[in-house]
Motif scaffolding. Structure first.
Motif: not given
Length: 198
Positions: A80-88, A153-161
């Protein structure tokens, strides 16, 4: 319509016994470069790569490619931290992003292009995901309407939720086995045709 590609290449590869799967060679090319070249070949408007674990080595493999690099200092806390960094890091006018995992060696530029074309056909308002035999996989195109939820998002999760709760149409694009093949262990690297380097 402006669509970016986001390649997630920050993970610590905890099941690799100290080796780095993204440095494994596939047809003589490091897996991370192979994945980023597939993203570029899909012809999005921009490609952003999120690095973290052994970032200098990963970034060195991308020398000469027209990509943006985002370092994620919090990569150990999960995807989730990588997704957030990328989207930002995306441009404010970005209408969507194809999220790619850098450890999927068989995803091609043509696969990425098919996903982006399906996104355009849906007017940029649907989630588009790669499937294999009807089974959901990756990459996935997320429309701008999902970005705020991804940033929470938080933790080791992707975008599925996010995908399942967004209330948006989901368009499945069959790309074959490539949608399911990732390499999380030394055995998986070898089975997919790779050679571990370091």
């Amino acid at each position: 319509m402006s669509v970016a590609a986001l390649v997630l290449a920050a993970g610590s590869a905890s099941r690799m016994n100290g080796r780095h799967k993204l440095l494994a060679a596939f047809d003589g090319t490091a897996l991370v470069r192979r994945s980023v070249e597939a993203a570029l070949a899909g012809a999005p408007d921009r490609v952003v790569v999120v690095t973290g674990h052994r970032a200098e080595e990963i970034e060195a493999e991308l020398a000469g490619l027209a990509v943006g690099i985002v370092r994620n200092p919090d990569y150990a806390e999960g995807m989730s931290t990588s997704l957030r960094a990328g989207i930002a890091a995306l441009d404010p006018d970005c209408d969507g992003v194809v999220v790619m995992l850098a450890d999927m060696p068989h995803v091609t530029g043509a696969d990425v292009r098919r996903l982006l074309d399906a996104f355009a056909e849906a007017g940029g308002r649907a989630v588009v995901r790669a499937v294999s035999g009807g089974r959901r996989g990756n990459p996935v195109v997320l429309p701008r309407a999902t970005f705020a939820a991804v940033l929470r998002l938080e933790g080791d999760v992707g975008a599925r939720h996010v995908i399942e709760s967004a209330g948006l149409d989901v368009v499945d694009v069959e790309i074959g086995a490539a949608a399911q093949v990732d390499v999380d262990t030394p055995e998986a690297v070898a089975a997919a045709g790779g050679v571990l380097k370091g």
